[in-house]
Every structure is written in structure tokens, then in C-alpha cells.
Design a protein around this motif. Structure first.
Motif, short mmCIF file in Angstrom:
data_model
loop_
_atom_site.label_atom_id
_atom_site.label_comp_id
_atom_site.label_asym_id
_atom_site.label_seq_id
_atom_site.Cartn_x
_atom_site.Cartn_y
_atom_site.Cartn_z
N ASN A 88 0.82 -1.21 0.00
CA ASN A 88 0.00 0.00 0.00
C ASN A 88 0.86 1.27 0.00
O ASN A 88 0.52 2.24 -0.67
CB ASN A 88 -0.96 0.00 1.19
N GLY A 95 -7.19 -0.35 -0.02
CA GLY A 95 -8.09 -1.49 -0.12
C GLY A 95 -7.35 -2.80 0.04
O GLY A 95 -6.19 -2.85 0.45
N HIS A 96 -8.04 -3.86 -0.31
CA HIS A 96 -7.48 -5.21 -0.14
C HIS A 96 -6.36 -5.46 -1.13
O HIS A 96 -6.47 -5.12 -2.30
CB HIS A 96 -8.56 -6.26 -0.34
#
Length: 185
Positions: A88, A95-96
Motif C-alpha cells: 500500500n 483497499g485489499h
């Protein structure tokens, strides 16, 4: 309704795998692959683990992992969380990263250990568009250490357990193990 509890059997290898969300690539370059090994090495310092087989492809990974002191849930929760944080930050992603929590199953017999290891090692050559022509040429798979007798660069990689799983009538060597993996199924 809660999730079903994970089965964790100390002293037994577990086939662990997870895929990127929506089957998207989550390992884009050599730096991402290096981060996987760095994280596993950090985890190994705190919770000794043994990985006899691994294969990291662009959108998923497979490990044959054994943890004797901490549950595989704890080990993999740490791994997936830390890799997600890294991903990330690096890719400015929200998000995932992983499609779901990791999948796992204990491998209880030597024959199944061999079958699962063969499946994992053959992943780079079994994809729709093969990632390598020979298993030992794919750099993010443990097969190279069995085939070339090169010592693994990390202490959590254990290339000694699998050959000892070979059938009794066969010499229990890395070379014999490679013949098994390379044989036609």
C-alpha cells in the motif's frame, strides 16, 4: 457466524497459499520479491519457521511451511499484514491486496508432501504462459536449490526434509527428488 478455526499441527508442513485481490498482480518486480523474503526472515527471527518449498508468482504465492512454536495463523497474519502495508505504501494503494485470508491445509503423509511439493514447484512452467522453460530457471521458486545444490540464502528455507519423504526403495537425495518432480505425472 464466525470463521472456522484453522487447523495447526506443530511439526507438520502446511500448504499455504494466497492470491491477489481480483487475481491482480501483487508482486510486480524484484524489489517486491525481495520484500517477501525479508519479511519471512524477520518472522523467522521471532517465530522459527521452516519452509521446504515456495513459489512466488506475480499474483499469488505458495509455501510449504512448518511452524513449531506459533500457529500458522499467527505467522501468516503477520506476513500478509506486513506485505499489505509495504504494498500500500509503495504503490499508493487503498483497499485489499489479498483476495481473502490465506488458505491452508496440513500435509499429513510423506506421499502427499511430495505431491504438493511437485505441484508447487511446477507452477512456473504450468501457467497458461509459462514463466520459465525449466523450473530451476525461475528465480522465485525453491526448486533451484534442490536442482543445483546451491545453499539457500535464508535459514528458514529447509531443503533437507523433502528428500527424506521419498519412498523407502529410492535413494533419499535431492537428485532423486528432482527426478520425481520432473517426471511425467
Amino acid at each position: 457466524m464466525g470463521r472456522k478455526r484453522r487447523v495447526w499441527i506443530p511439526h507438520v508442513y502446511h500448504h499455504i497459499y494466497s492470491r491477489g485481490n481480483n487475481r491482480q498482480n501483487i508482486f510486480h518486480d524484484e524489489i517486491d520479491m525481495t520484500e517477501v523474503f525479508r519479511l519471512l526472515d524477520m518472522i523467522h527471527i521471532e517465530y522459527p519457521i521452516s519452509i521446504s518449498v515456495f513459489c512466488i508468482l506475480t499474483n499469488h504465492y505458495h509455501f510449504l511451511l512448518k511452524s513449531e512454536s506459533a500457529s500458522i495463523s499467527k505467522v501468516m497474519c503477520i506476513f500478509n499484514k506486513r506485505y499489505t502495508d509495504y504494498y500500500n505504501r509503495k504503490y499508493h494503494h487503498i483497499g485489499h491486496v489479498f483476495q481473502q485470508r490465506f488458505n491452508s491445509s496440513p500435509v499429513l503423509t510423506p506421499q502427499n508432501l511430495l505431491k504438493v511439493s511437485r505441484y508447487i514447484h511446477r507452477n512456473p512452467i504450468s501457467t497458461y504462459m509459462p514463466m520459465a522453460m525449466k523450473m530451476e530457471d525461475y528465480p522465485y521458486c525453491s526448486y533451484q536449490y534442490y536442482k543445483t545444490s546451491t545453499p539457500p540464502p535464508y535459514s528458514f528455507i529447509n531443503i533437507h526434509d523433502l528428500p527424506s519423504s521419498l519412498y523407502p526403495q529410492i535413494n533419499k537425495t535431492a537428485s532423486q527428488y528432482c527426478q520425481y518432480v520432473e517426471s511425467e505425472i
